[in-house]
Write an enzyme that holds these catalytic residues in place. Structure first.
Site, PDB file in Angstrom:
ATOM      1  N   ALA A 176      -9.084   1.250   0.788  1.00  0.00           N
ATOM      2  CA  ALA A 176      -8.287   2.470   1.152  1.00  0.00           C
ATOM      3  C   ALA A 176      -8.424   3.703   0.305  1.00  0.00           C
ATOM      4  O   ALA A 176      -8.142   4.623   0.660  1.00  0.00           O
ATOM      5  CB  ALA A 176      -6.847   1.857   1.101  1.00  0.00           C
ATOM      6  N   HIS A 182     -12.161  -3.303  10.362  1.00  0.00           N
ATOM      7  CA  HIS A 182     -10.465  -3.454  10.776  1.00  0.00           C
ATOM      8  C   HIS A 182     -10.345  -2.566  11.969  1.00  0.00           C
ATOM      9  O   HIS A 182      -9.367  -1.913  12.248  1.00  0.00           O
ATOM     10  CB  HIS A 182      -9.484  -2.874   9.606  1.00  0.00           C
ATOM     11  CG  HIS A 182      -9.574  -4.000   8.369  1.00  0.00           C
ATOM     12  ND1 HIS A 182      -8.643  -3.613   7.283  1.00  0.00           N
ATOM     13  CD2 HIS A 182      -9.649  -5.171   8.450  1.00  0.00           C
ATOM     14  CE1 HIS A 182      -8.806  -4.748   6.526  1.00  0.00           C
ATOM     15  NE2 HIS A 182      -9.415  -5.932   7.211  1.00  0.00           N
ATOM     16  N   CYS A 217      -1.551   3.132  30.440  1.00  0.00           N
ATOM     17  CA  CYS A 217      -2.749   3.371  31.428  1.00  0.00           C
ATOM     18  C   CYS A 217      -2.197   3.902  32.787  1.00  0.00           C
ATOM     19  O   CYS A 217      -1.018   3.515  33.150  1.00  0.00           O
ATOM     20  CB  CYS A 217      -3.696   2.205  31.492  1.00  0.00           C
ATOM     21  SG  CYS A 217      -4.907   2.315  32.437  1.00  0.00           S
ATOM     22  N   THR A 251     -11.215  -0.199  -3.461  1.00  0.00           N
ATOM     23  CA  THR A 251     -10.486  -1.562  -3.045  1.00  0.00           C
ATOM     24  C   THR A 251     -10.158  -2.037  -4.384  1.00  0.00           C
ATOM     25  O   THR A 251     -10.948  -2.160  -5.048  1.00  0.00           O
ATOM     26  CB  THR A 251     -11.547  -2.120  -2.160  1.00  0.00           C
ATOM     27  OG1 THR A 251     -10.638  -3.385  -1.697  1.00  0.00           O
ATOM     28  CG2 THR A 251     -12.657  -2.402  -2.415  1.00  0.00           C
ATOM     29  N   SER A 252      -9.160  -2.888  -4.315  1.00  0.00           N
ATOM     30  CA  SER A 252      -8.729  -3.958  -5.309  1.00  0.00           C
ATOM     31  C   SER A 252      -9.575  -5.295  -4.991  1.00  0.00           C
ATOM     32  O   SER A 252      -9.386  -6.131  -5.834  1.00  0.00           O
ATOM     33  CB  SER A 252      -7.201  -3.907  -5.573  1.00  0.00           C
ATOM     34  OG  SER A 252      -6.718  -4.471  -4.231  1.00  0.00           O
TER      35      SER A 252
HETATM   36 ZN    ZN Z   1      -5.327   0.176  32.824  1.00  0.00          ZN
END
Ligand code: ZN
Length: 241
Positions: A24, A121, A150, A190-191
């Site tokens: 981060a 991530h 959607c 980062t830690s």
């Molecule tokens: Zn869809």
């Protein structure tokens, strides 16, 4: 710090398969908040801690609340790459860096020009309908009010790994493979406290493990070089020859 910076430069000069692993802290220097640093702001505006909001069960149960938080705290589309992002892209273009492995989801490495990026991530820039699989750009998620839907009626979910969800196997394997083959591993921002960061580091077999972080990490004793400071300034100061 001058001696450390010289050692960093020497090792970069000598290496050809550098892998950068970032957390981060790489993004916070571009103005993107670290959602794990829970501050009063969250408590004032949200009824739940960020770790709970960003969990799969919360997403399924309260998609509207999730999206409100997500748009406000996770979508920082105006953020620009900083000198760390740009230097890593430069190192890759010069044939010295294999890949970037990142815990960030903002896509800033690609925007800076990096091509091989393992996004552990996921990314806010990829979004799919949970029903039909249709892809949507991040702007669609940003601009749709409430829960993004959607055309088929399904909910559009960001390809971001939420708490309770598994990391993508292909991405993890690619990152591990590159780290195993690296002749230098630079870890920054980062830690190393967040899974699977610490376990990834164990795959590195070389002798140029560099940690760049503002505060100490549990891995400082294992590193071959520890540099305390802002990642943008330190990586930005590296010359690419
Ligand atoms: Zn869809």
């Amino acid at each position: 710090m001058e001696q450390e910076q010289r050692t960093l430069q020497k090792w970069v000069d000598e290496s050809r398969r550098i892998v950068f692993f970032g957390g981060a802290g790489v993004s916070t220097e571009s103005g993107i908040p670290d959602f794990r640093s829970v501050d009063g702001l969250y408590h004032q505006k949200y009824d739940y801690p960020p770790e709970e909001i960003l969990s799969r069960s919360f997403f399924d149960a309260r998609p509207e609340e999730f999206n409100r938080f997500y748009r406000e705290k996770m979508l920082c589309l105006d953020a620009q790459p900083n000198p760390a992002h740009r230097k890593l892209a430069e190192l890759e273009a010069a044939g010295k860096l294999t890949s970037v492995v990142t815990q960030n989801i903002d896509g800033l490495h690609q925007r800076a020009g990096s091509r091989r990026v393992w996004e552990l991530h996921g990314s806010v820039h990829r979004n799919h309908c949970m029903r039909c699989g249709r892809a949507y750009p991040v702007e669609f998620v940003r601009d749709s009010g409430g829960v993004p839907r959607c055309a088929c009626g399904g909910i559009v979910k960001p390809d971001v790994v939420l708490y309770e969800e598994q990391l993508d196997g292909h991405t993890l394997q690619g990152a591990l493979s590159d780290i195993q083959g690296a002749d230098m591993l630079i870890i920054g921002g980062t830690s190393l406290a967040v899974y699977p960061a610490a376990s990834l580091v164990n795959y590195y077999r070389g002798h140029r493990l560099v940690l760049i972080n503002k505060s100490p990490t549990p891995y400082d004793a294992h590193a071959d070089l520890v540099i305390a400071g802002p990642i943008g300034e330190i990586l930005g100061g590296v010359a690419v020859v």
